[in-house]
Design an enzyme around this catalytic site. Structure first.
Site, PDB file in Angstrom:
ATOM      1  CE  LYS A  83      -4.244   0.953   2.520  1.00  0.00           C
ATOM      2  NZ  LYS A  83      -4.811   0.838   3.864  1.00  0.00           N
TER       3      LYS A  83
HETATM    4  C1  E4P Z   1      -8.137   1.314   4.072  1.00  0.00           C
HETATM    5  O1  E4P Z   1      -7.385   0.886   3.264  1.00  0.00           O
HETATM    6  C2  E4P Z   1      -8.011   2.645   4.721  1.00  0.00           C
HETATM    7  O2  E4P Z   1      -6.753   2.782   5.276  1.00  0.00           O
HETATM    8  C3  E4P Z   1      -9.098   2.833   5.730  1.00  0.00           C
HETATM    9  O3  E4P Z   1     -10.312   2.394   5.167  1.00  0.00           O
HETATM   10  C4  E4P Z   1      -9.187   4.239   6.266  1.00  0.00           C
HETATM   11  O4  E4P Z   1     -10.358   4.376   7.031  1.00  0.00           O
HETATM   12  P1  E4P Z   1     -10.605   5.591   8.024  1.00  0.00           P
HETATM   13  O5  E4P Z   1     -10.892   6.817   7.226  1.00  0.00           O
HETATM   14  O6  E4P Z   1     -11.797   5.171   8.832  1.00  0.00           O
HETATM   15  O7  E4P Z   1      -9.371   5.733   8.868  1.00  0.00           O
END
Ligand code: E4P
Length: 220
Positions: A83
């Protein structure tokens, strides 16, 4: 639409796998901070539970350091997806990972243009953050819809991963807007299972069954 769990909590991942609904997992530094321990060990454990894509996030800012982190993650298991946050260096890292055959998930996407660039650089997954857009009074689903249209028109292979999901409605809307995947917190996954009329119906069936059995026992 595929369902990923948005968590680093092994027990939650095991439960979703047992339900037969788990297609993959996304983690990030915030989710990891909630459970602590060794990030590598958590990733290795998650990759044993699911054979689907498991996102591991790099935190460096410069390209070579991102590549080092990502190559290290990629060695943990074949289903690791690296990622990378959207940025100029992030795009370069994504492009280099693609050349090396390492799959990437471009995170922190807030516009269709960012998603388009990430897809062109070679990201496998594109993660628009719908909840964080809603938080600032913008409709996060617009980005999902725009990207779905762009990828369809131009026959682009990248998959839209609807992220920052806050509630079950976000999941339904993501599916209808053309997201290939939604990554969901465990609490929201549980909310999707339940409905007050379902729970009430189960209790009523149980009560009626018991009453009927008692009546039958009394007359025999
Ligand atoms: C997923 O890949 C993201 O990091 C995550 O959904 C972020 O979510 P949040 O906005 O609730 O922190």
């Amino acid at each position: 639409m595929k369902i990923f769990l948005d968590t680093a909590d092994i027990e939650e991942i095991r439960i979703a796998a047992r339900w037969g609904v788990l297609d993959g997992v996304t983690t990030n530094p915030t989710l990891y901070a909630k459970v602590g321990g060794s990030y590598d060990s958590i990733l290795a454990e998650v990759c044993k539970i699911t054979s689907g894509p498991v996102s591991a996030e790099v935190i460096s800012d410069d390209v070579e350091a991102m590549l080092d982190e990502g190559r290290h993650f990629a060695k943990i298991a074949p289903n690791i997806v690296v990622k990378v946050a959207m940025s100029e260096n992030g795009l370069e890292a994504i492009s280099r990972f693609a050349d090396e055959g390492i799959r990437t998930n471009c995170t922190l996407i807030f516009t269709a243009n960012q998603g388009l660039l990430a897809a062109k650089a070679g990201a496998t997954l594109i993660s628009p953050f719908v909840g964080r857009l809603d938080d600032i009074n913008q409709d996060g689903m617009i980005v999902i819809r725009e990207l779905a249209e762009i990828f369809a028109i131009h026959e682009m292979d990248a998959q839209i991963l609807s992220a920052s999901i806050r509630n079950p409605l976000h999941v339904t809307q993501s599916a209808m807007a053309g997201a290939h995947i939604a990554t969901i917190p465990f609490k929201v996954l549980q909310q999707m299972v339940h409905h007050p009329l379902t729970d009430k119906g189960i209790a009523q069936f149980k009560a009626d069954w018991t009453k009927a059995r008692e009546a039958s026992a009394a007359t025999s």
